[in-house]
Design a protein around this motif. Structure first.
Motif, PDB file in Angstrom:
ATOM      1  N   ARG A 164       0.840  -1.192   0.000  1.00 41.30           N
ATOM      2  CA  ARG A 164       0.000   0.000   0.000  1.00 41.30           C
ATOM      3  C   ARG A 164       0.872   1.238   0.000  1.00 41.30           C
ATOM      4  O   ARG A 164       2.061   1.199   0.346  1.00 41.30           O
ATOM      5  CB  ARG A 164      -0.906   0.036   1.237  1.00 41.30           C
ATOM      6  CG  ARG A 164      -2.077  -0.923   1.210  1.00 41.30           C
ATOM      7  CD  ARG A 164      -2.957  -0.705   2.421  1.00 41.30           C
ATOM      8  NE  ARG A 164      -4.000  -1.724   2.543  1.00 41.30           N
ATOM      9  CZ  ARG A 164      -4.790  -1.858   3.592  1.00 41.30           C
ATOM     10  NH1 ARG A 164      -4.645  -1.043   4.636  1.00 41.30           N
ATOM     11  NH2 ARG A 164      -5.704  -2.796   3.644  1.00 41.30           N
ATOM     12  N   GLU A 165       0.242   2.342  -0.334  1.00 35.12           N
ATOM     13  CA  GLU A 165       0.929   3.628  -0.325  1.00 35.12           C
ATOM     14  C   GLU A 165       0.313   4.518   0.744  1.00 35.12           C
ATOM     15  O   GLU A 165      -0.907   4.599   0.878  1.00 35.12           O
ATOM     16  CB  GLU A 165       0.789   4.295  -1.692  1.00 35.12           C
ATOM     17  CG  GLU A 165       1.460   5.644  -1.793  1.00 35.12           C
ATOM     18  CD  GLU A 165       1.221   6.275  -3.154  1.00 35.12           C
ATOM     19  OE1 GLU A 165       1.059   7.506  -3.214  1.00 35.12           O
ATOM     20  OE2 GLU A 165       1.166   5.520  -4.150  1.00 35.12           O
ATOM     21  N   ARG A 166       1.161   5.146   1.538  1.00 38.24           N
ATOM     22  CA  ARG A 166       0.682   6.089   2.540  1.00 38.24           C
ATOM     23  C   ARG A 166       1.594   7.304   2.548  1.00 38.24           C
ATOM     24  O   ARG A 166       2.794   7.189   2.788  1.00 38.24           O
ATOM     25  CB  ARG A 166       0.656   5.447   3.931  1.00 38.24           C
ATOM     26  CG  ARG A 166       0.158   6.403   5.025  1.00 38.24           C
ATOM     27  CD  ARG A 166       0.412   5.854   6.418  1.00 38.24           C
ATOM     28  NE  ARG A 166      -0.403   4.679   6.683  1.00 38.24           N
ATOM     29  CZ  ARG A 166       0.056   3.607   7.306  1.00 38.24           C
ATOM     30  NH1 ARG A 166       1.306   3.545   7.702  1.00 38.24           N
ATOM     31  NH2 ARG A 166      -0.742   2.586   7.535  1.00 38.24           N
ATOM     32  N   LYS A 167       1.014   8.462   2.264  1.00 37.85           N
ATOM     33  CA  LYS A 167       1.749   9.725   2.281  1.00 37.85           C
ATOM     34  C   LYS A 167       3.012   9.673   1.425  1.00 37.85           C
ATOM     35  O   LYS A 167       4.094  10.102   1.828  1.00 37.85           O
ATOM     36  CB  LYS A 167       2.100  10.119   3.723  1.00 37.85           C
ATOM     37  CG  LYS A 167       0.882  10.382   4.601  1.00 37.85           C
ATOM     38  CD  LYS A 167       1.266  10.781   6.000  1.00 37.85           C
ATOM     39  CE  LYS A 167       0.020  11.052   6.844  1.00 37.85           C
ATOM     40  NZ  LYS A 167       0.370  11.424   8.244  1.00 37.85           N
ATOM     41  N   GLY A 168       2.865   9.096   0.230  1.00 35.98           N
ATOM     42  CA  GLY A 168       3.966   9.094  -0.719  1.00 35.98           C
ATOM     43  C   GLY A 168       4.964   7.973  -0.548  1.00 35.98           C
ATOM     44  O   GLY A 168       5.884   7.848  -1.362  1.00 35.98           O
ATOM     45  N   SER A 169       4.817   7.141   0.467  1.00 38.03           N
ATOM     46  CA  SER A 169       5.746   6.023   0.654  1.00 38.03           C
ATOM     47  C   SER A 169       4.966   4.717   0.682  1.00 38.03           C
ATOM     48  O   SER A 169       3.761   4.698   0.949  1.00 38.03           O
ATOM     49  CB  SER A 169       6.542   6.192   1.945  1.00 38.03           C
ATOM     50  OG  SER A 169       5.672   6.180   3.066  1.00 38.03           O
ATOM     51  N   ARG A 170       5.663   3.614   0.427  1.00 37.96           N
ATOM     52  CA  ARG A 170       5.010   2.317   0.333  1.00 37.96           C
ATOM     53  C   ARG A 170       5.426   1.422   1.488  1.00 37.96           C
ATOM     54  O   ARG A 170       6.539   1.514   2.005  1.00 37.96           O
ATOM     55  CB  ARG A 170       5.345   1.648  -0.999  1.00 37.96           C
ATOM     56  CG  ARG A 170       4.653   2.342  -2.171  1.00 37.96           C
ATOM     57  CD  ARG A 170       4.850   1.579  -3.472  1.00 37.96           C
ATOM     58  NE  ARG A 170       3.960   2.134  -4.483  1.00 37.96           N
ATOM     59  CZ  ARG A 170       2.715   1.722  -4.672  1.00 37.96           C
ATOM     60  NH1 ARG A 170       2.225   0.749  -3.945  1.00 37.96           N
ATOM     61  NH2 ARG A 170       1.958   2.265  -5.594  1.00 37.96           N
ATOM     62  N   TYR A 171       4.515   0.550   1.885  1.00 40.73           N
ATOM     63  CA  TYR A 171       4.804  -0.428   2.927  1.00 40.73           C
ATOM     64  C   TYR A 171       4.116  -1.736   2.564  1.00 40.73           C
ATOM     65  O   TYR A 171       3.102  -1.763   1.864  1.00 40.73           O
ATOM     66  CB  TYR A 171       4.332   0.061   4.298  1.00 40.73           C
ATOM     67  CG  TYR A 171       2.837   0.217   4.440  1.00 40.73           C
ATOM     68  CD1 TYR A 171       2.065  -0.788   5.008  1.00 40.73           C
ATOM     69  CD2 TYR A 171       2.187   1.368   3.982  1.00 40.73           C
ATOM     70  CE1 TYR A 171       0.691  -0.650   5.131  1.00 40.73           C
ATOM     71  CE2 TYR A 171       0.818   1.506   4.100  1.00 40.73           C
ATOM     72  CZ  TYR A 171       0.076   0.497   4.679  1.00 40.73           C
ATOM     73  OH  TYR A 171      -1.284   0.620   4.792  1.00 40.73           O
ATOM     74  N   THR A 172       4.684  -2.843   3.033  1.00 41.71           N
ATOM     75  CA  THR A 172       4.155  -4.173   2.748  1.00 41.71           C
ATOM     76  C   THR A 172       3.478  -4.739   3.991  1.00 41.71           C
ATOM     77  O   THR A 172       3.989  -4.610   5.103  1.00 41.71           O
ATOM     78  CB  THR A 172       5.290  -5.106   2.291  1.00 41.71           C
ATOM     79  OG1 THR A 172       5.847  -4.601   1.066  1.00 41.71           O
ATOM     80  CG2 THR A 172       4.786  -6.519   2.045  1.00 41.71           C
ATOM     81  N   TYR A 173       2.321  -5.346   3.805  1.00 38.07           N
ATOM     82  CA  TYR A 173       1.565  -5.906   4.925  1.00 38.07           C
ATOM     83  C   TYR A 173       0.943  -7.230   4.492  1.00 38.07           C
ATOM     84  O   TYR A 173       0.848  -7.541   3.295  1.00 38.07           O
ATOM     85  CB  TYR A 173       0.473  -4.941   5.379  1.00 38.07           C
ATOM     86  CG  TYR A 173      -0.714  -4.894   4.443  1.00 38.07           C
ATOM     87  CD1 TYR A 173      -1.891  -5.563   4.756  1.00 38.07           C
ATOM     88  CD2 TYR A 173      -0.655  -4.212   3.231  1.00 38.07           C
ATOM     89  CE1 TYR A 173      -2.976  -5.551   3.895  1.00 38.07           C
ATOM     90  CE2 TYR A 173      -1.728  -4.193   2.365  1.00 38.07           C
ATOM     91  CZ  TYR A 173      -2.883  -4.869   2.699  1.00 38.07           C
ATOM     92  OH  TYR A 173      -3.953  -4.872   1.837  1.00 38.07           O
TER      93      TYR A 173
END
Length: 290
Positions: A164-173
């Motif tokens: 997902r993308e949050r505030k211009g950065s991506r994270y994996t979940y």
């Protein structure tokens, strides 16, 4: 002739206030508007209905409108709650009648109820939600066996890494623990659609999304409808009892180990800037309908 709107007025703190909860359905014709636009839609409808909407004090006054859980772009809702504050109070039946006369197409006001002025907001109590996923296909285009196979494969897994993308950065979940129930309901030949039942956890930082589930199943290219049927609240005894059968998943349990990359709904290739990523149907439609 210019449309008349109720004036925006500040209300002294000592004047009587009334808090009401509006239950409504959000339909297909407005599913591509953003939450910001829906907020403005409701503010305008309330003013057109000449309801005494209370505004917060400050440099940029905002009306007292509180959504329990804003719907994502492209998702409809069958039974959505909205809390508003009025001053002075009005009969609930009159509020409902005025609203029904002024809400735009795509919004159906189902009921209005008065709630305690100092009662709890709904948002902190949300624990889950039910969705219907409708895959629109011609007969034979998607076989029941393939749909059942994909769903069974999804449910057998313990980890489904998504990005997902949050505030211009991506994270994996890990999407999998957030999906509590997933089942095909059988092809409806008359409507040419495959309905799928989905129940997800819906907690702060640990919420399952129906569009992610569709993509993880490999059906993102099919025309579809995503509809939230209901939201579950921990302060409602029946809701709490139903959701108690599922384990509570914390945000930290969903985080991917270092170096693990998930599949992105938006399809950005590794190394590409965010602005160059592929765009979803919802995003493209948002440009058209926004």
């Amino acid at each position: 002739m210019k449309e008349r709107l109720a004036p925006m007025t500040d209300t002294p703190a000592h004047e009587a206030r009334q808090r009401v909860r509006v239950w409504y359905a959000k339909g297909e014709s407005i599913k591509f508007i953003s939450h910001h636009d829906e907020f403005r839609l409701w503010e305008r409808a309330l003013r057109r209905a000449d309801l005494p909407l209370l505004y917060k004090q400050g440099f940029n006054p905002q009306p007292h409108l509180q959504f329990a859980a804003p719907l994502g772009v492209g998702i409809t809702g069958r039974h959505e709650p909205l809390d508003i504050v009025l001053s002075p109070p009005l009969p609930v039946a009159e509020i409902a009648e005025r609203l029904r006369a002024k809400v735009p197409p795509g919004i159906l006001v189902q009921s209005v109820e008065e709630i305690p002025p100092t009662g709890d907001a709904l948002q902190p109590w949300i624990v889950g939600a039910d969705y219907t996923i409708l895959l629109h296909t011609a007969p034979g285009e998607l076989e029941d066996d393939l749909l059942a196979e994909r769903i069974a494969g999804f449910l057998k897994q313990t980890t489904i890494w998504r990005e997902r993308e949050r505030k211009g950065s991506r994270y994996t979940y890990n999407l999998r623990p957030l999906v509590l129930e997933l089942a095909a309901l059988g092809y409806d030949a008359a409507r040419e659609e495959h309905p799928i039942f989905l129940r997800v956890q819906m907690r702060n930082g640990a919420t399952g999304r129906p569009d992610e589930v569709v993509d993880a199943l490999g059906f993102d290219d099919f025309a579809r409808t995503l509809r939230r049927e209901r939201i579950y609240f921990a302060n409602q005894p029946a809701d709490a009892a139903l959701m108690a059968q599922y384990p509570v998943v914390q945000q930290k349990e969903l985080a991917a180990p270092p170096g693990v990359r998930g599949v992105s709904l938006r399809g950005r290739e590794p190394g590409l800037p965010i602005q160059d990523r592929a765009r979803t149907l919802s995003e493209r439609a948002g440009d058209e309908f926004g």
